[in-house]
Enzyme design. Structure first.
Site, PDB file in Angstrom:
ATOM      1  N   LYS A 107      -8.561  11.757  46.560  1.00 24.79           N
ATOM      2  CA  LYS A 107      -9.303  12.583  45.607  1.00 24.79           C
ATOM      3  C   LYS A 107     -10.006  11.752  44.532  1.00 24.79           C
ATOM      4  O   LYS A 107     -10.834  12.277  43.791  1.00 24.79           O
ATOM      5  CB  LYS A 107      -8.369  13.602  44.961  1.00 24.79           C
TER       6      LYS A 107
HETATM    7  C1  LIG Z   1      -5.469  17.257  48.236  1.00 23.86           C
HETATM    8  C2  LIG Z   1      -4.746  16.536  49.294  1.00 23.86           C
HETATM    9  C3  LIG Z   1      -4.826  16.960  50.628  1.00 23.86           C
HETATM   10  C4  LIG Z   1      -5.566  18.202  51.049  1.00 23.86           C
HETATM   11  O1  LIG Z   1      -6.957  18.097  50.912  1.00 23.86           O
HETATM   12  P1  LIG Z   1      -7.856  19.430  50.927  1.00 23.86           P
HETATM   13  O2  LIG Z   1      -9.230  18.949  50.717  1.00 23.86           O
HETATM   14  O3  LIG Z   1      -7.374  20.294  49.817  1.00 23.86           O
HETATM   15  O4  LIG Z   1      -7.646  20.065  52.255  1.00 23.86           O
HETATM   16  C5  LIG Z   1      -4.168  16.196  51.587  1.00 23.86           C
HETATM   17  N1  LIG Z   1      -3.456  15.117  51.258  1.00 23.86           N
HETATM   18  C6  LIG Z   1      -3.348  14.694  49.983  1.00 23.86           C
HETATM   19  C7  LIG Z   1      -2.514  13.508  49.685  1.00 23.86           C
HETATM   20  C8  LIG Z   1      -3.998  15.380  48.967  1.00 23.86           C
HETATM   21  O5  LIG Z   1      -3.885  14.961  47.720  1.00 23.86           O
END
Ligand SMILES: *Cc1c(COP(=O)(O)O)cnc(C)c1O
Length: 431
Positions: A107
């Site tokens: 993210k």
């Molecule tokens: C946010 C997150 C996800 C999921 O991603 P989305 O875009 O919400 O489907 C998967 N793994 C980790 C470690 C995350 O932080």
């Protein structure tokens, strides 16, 4: 580029407005009005193109002329100042490691790109102070806090469920200070998310503060995630043209951004959305009925989501046709036991350490290969295993290394405000 609201096709918004508002006034998610395929010349140059140029070419149509080329390139350079290696795990299985950013979470890319874009609009166009209000089930909080730290004109308020995020995650979002405040809620992630939604609907708050979201509903958080797929393809192209991606999914922003990359012409064979026990989409693909439900807690907590917010964008990409979605997307769901077994098995067999989210992705890819043995695929490793240290060490029976940046954050003092309910949140935002 203009965007429309998924609740009303006639509502049109600039990129700037979509970034500042997050959601359309009718509460619909914004969606690009056109997606124009990239030219063949781009794809032939791709294998040797610098990372930042790949990203610039991929995103520029979605920004249009609202951020000048030089500024946009600067934002991208700041966003992508780390590596996205594809690592061979075994046989036809690769992993795309997305955890080399500042908070060791994928993210980081979306959060930094959004911070750069929003920061640009605020200083350039006298938008006034903006409050980024965000609920986190784990990794969003740290990445957003880090991405927006010190950005002028922006306050960040993060809601997180007490005791339901890992120690490292908690420290990452509660120790920064400056323009970042963490609010701890005695409840589940869904409650945090509901409170955020309620605040966005609250006219009294809106009249005092300009609120926006940094969840993947914001186009500036959602769209840059498409970079990963281009960068993986660039490294895997020699393996054959058609790559399958298995994406550990929660709100489905990441996998949906991958689908946009495919719309741009990237030759992706198929998407697998790998879920933990929160299997709303797995069930939807089996039955054709979408039934959101409360989330359940798992060891892959960033995916503990019962009503994925980007599902409506996926529907839009596939013309709201169930058959069409099914053709392009497969989904599997795994419980914690199976996930831990996979972590152990892969470690014993190959020495590769997966985090619980990546492990769910790995399982989905392996299951898909049962019926498609001749394909090549990558699962996305969305977080560094050390962020889920106890679970990982327990599963593989060995201690794992903690990067120095994390050791530092663990020593810092947690600062969070405990709140009970929406009234508390409102009082905080009005104060
Ligand atoms: C946010 C997150 C996800 C999921 O991603 P989305 O875009 O919400 O489907 C998967 N793994 C980790 C470690 C995350 O932080």
């Amino acid at each position: 580029m203009n965007y429309f609201s998924l609740n009303n096709k006639n509502h049109s918004s600039s990129f700037e407005n979509a970034v500042i508002r997050g959601l359309a006034p009718d509460k619909g998610l914004y969606f690009p009005e056109h997606i124009e395929k990239l030219p063949d010349s781009f794809f032939s140059a791709l294998p040797n193109m610098p990372q930042t140029e790949v990203a610039y070419q991929a995103i520029k149509q979605f920004v249009g002329d609202e951020i000048p080329e030089a500024e946009l390139k600067k934002i991208i350079a700041q966003t992508l100042d780390f590596e996205f290696p594809v690592v061979h795990v075994k046989d036809n299985v690769y992993t795309l490691e997305l955890f080399h950013g500042p908070t060791l979470a994928f993210k980081d890319v979306g959060a930094r790109f959004m911070a750069g874009s929003l920061g640009y609009f605020i200083t350039k166009n006298e938008v006034g102070k903006v409050t980024v209000l965000v609920a986190t089930s784990g990794d969003t909080g740290g990445a957003v806090a880090n991405g927006f730290l010190g950005v002028e004109g922006i306050d960040v308020v993060i809601l997180y469920p007490k005791g339901k995020v890992s120690k490292i995650q908690e420290k990452q979002l509660t120790t920064l200070g400056e323009n970042v405040t963490a609010l701890e809620i005695d409840g589940a992630f869904d409650q945090c998310q509901d409170m955020v939604k309620q605040a966005f609907l609250d006219e009294e708050i809106q009249s005092k503060r300009q609120l926006t979201s940094a969840n993947s509903i914001n186009v500036a958080r959602w769209l840059p995630q498409m970079f990963y797929y281009f960068l993986a393809y660039r490294q895997l192209a020699s393996e054959g043209k058609n790559i399958v991606f298995s994406v550990p999914s929660g709100n489905f922003g990441n996998v949906c951004a991958g689908m946009v990359a495919k719309e741009l012409g990237l030759p992706i064979k198929h998407f697998i959305a790998s879920n933990n026990a929160n299997r709303t989409i797995t069930d939807y693909l089996e039955t054709g009925t979408y039934e959101p439900r409360p989330s359940v807690s798992t060891i892959s907590n960033a995916m503990d989501i019962g009503n994925p917010s980007n599902f409506v964008r996926i529907l839009q990409l596939f013309q709201n046709e169930y058959g069409n979605v099914k053709e392009n997307l497969t989904s599997f769901s795994y419980d914690d036991e199976v996930t831990k077994e996979a972590m152990q098995e892969v470690y014993n067999e190959t020495g590769y350490v997966m985090d619980p989210h990546g492990a769910v992705g790995y399982l989905g890819l392996q299951e898909y290969f049962k019926d498609h043995p001749n394909e090549v695929g990558a699962f996305l490793e969305t977080a560094h295993p050390c962020k889920f240290r106890e679970t990982v060490e327990d599963a593989i029976g060995k201690q794992i290394d903690i990067p120095d940046s994390i050791k530092e954050v663990l020593e810092k003092e947690k600062k969070a405000i405990s709140i009970k309910d929406y009234a508390d949140l409102k009082a905080f935002l009005l104060s």
